[in-house]
Design an enzyme around this catalytic site. Sequence first.
Site, PDB file in Angstrom:
ATOM      1  N   GLU A  49     -23.081  44.937   8.192  1.00  0.00           N
ATOM      2  CA  GLU A  49     -24.276  45.529   7.810  1.00  0.00           C
ATOM      3  C   GLU A  49     -24.186  46.517   7.139  1.00  0.00           C
ATOM      4  O   GLU A  49     -23.208  47.395   6.872  1.00  0.00           O
ATOM      5  CB  GLU A  49     -25.335  45.599   9.158  1.00  0.00           C
ATOM      6  CG  GLU A  49     -25.421  44.587   9.855  1.00  0.00           C
ATOM      7  CD  GLU A  49     -26.278  44.706  11.096  1.00  0.00           C
ATOM      8  OE1 GLU A  49     -27.021  43.755  11.632  1.00  0.00           O
ATOM      9  OE2 GLU A  49     -26.574  45.828  11.510  1.00  0.00           O
ATOM     10  N   CYS A  58     -23.366  38.388   5.556  1.00  0.00           N
ATOM     11  CA  CYS A  58     -23.096  37.656   6.765  1.00  0.00           C
ATOM     12  C   CYS A  58     -21.721  37.154   6.804  1.00  0.00           C
ATOM     13  O   CYS A  58     -20.920  36.789   6.053  1.00  0.00           O
ATOM     14  CB  CYS A  58     -24.252  36.140   6.415  1.00  0.00           C
ATOM     15  SG  CYS A  58     -25.820  36.624   6.315  1.00  0.00           S
ATOM     16  N   GLU A  60     -20.485  34.127   7.730  1.00  0.00           N
ATOM     17  CA  GLU A  60     -20.001  32.774   6.717  1.00  0.00           C
ATOM     18  C   GLU A  60     -19.658  33.311   5.231  1.00  0.00           C
ATOM     19  O   GLU A  60     -18.513  32.766   4.871  1.00  0.00           O
ATOM     20  CB  GLU A  60     -21.254  31.795   6.731  1.00  0.00           C
ATOM     21  CG  GLU A  60     -21.971  31.385   8.063  1.00  0.00           C
ATOM     22  CD  GLU A  60     -22.912  32.254   8.995  1.00  0.00           C
ATOM     23  OE1 GLU A  60     -23.720  31.523   9.321  1.00  0.00           O
ATOM     24  OE2 GLU A  60     -23.041  33.416   8.376  1.00  0.00           O
TER      25      GLU A  60
END
Length: 134
Positions: A49, A58, A60
């Site tokens: 973040e 993210c 992924e």
Amino acid sequence: MTITDIDWPALKAAALEARQNAYVPYSDYRVGAALLAVYGTVICGCNVENATYGATCCAERTAVFSAVAAGHTSFRAIAVATAGPEAGTPCGICRQVLAEFSADGALEVLCFTPDGAEARFTLAELLPHAFRLK
């Protein structure tokens, strides 16, 4: 390689381990991903973040970008570890990024939580009308 050739327990363990490295000072929502390249290499990622939310990445996508940086551009499966009563699925941006490296949409996606919730999909099920280069 078929779905039965995938060592799901090993992918899940790798995703859970990656989840521990998540940098989540704003949401406290840890996600880990373990991406299986077609030749058997597993590349992991976690969510990172940032105060300017748009700079957040993210798990992924972190896994995909790390894989590409290491020379892998074709993938068979991904395991995504989240938290909560239900397994979280990849966001729309992650689905499209995964589609870039899954021409036929056959990428196997296993979403799960440490508490035992699981959901399995193909990428085509999660993103039936992905943008394609060709």
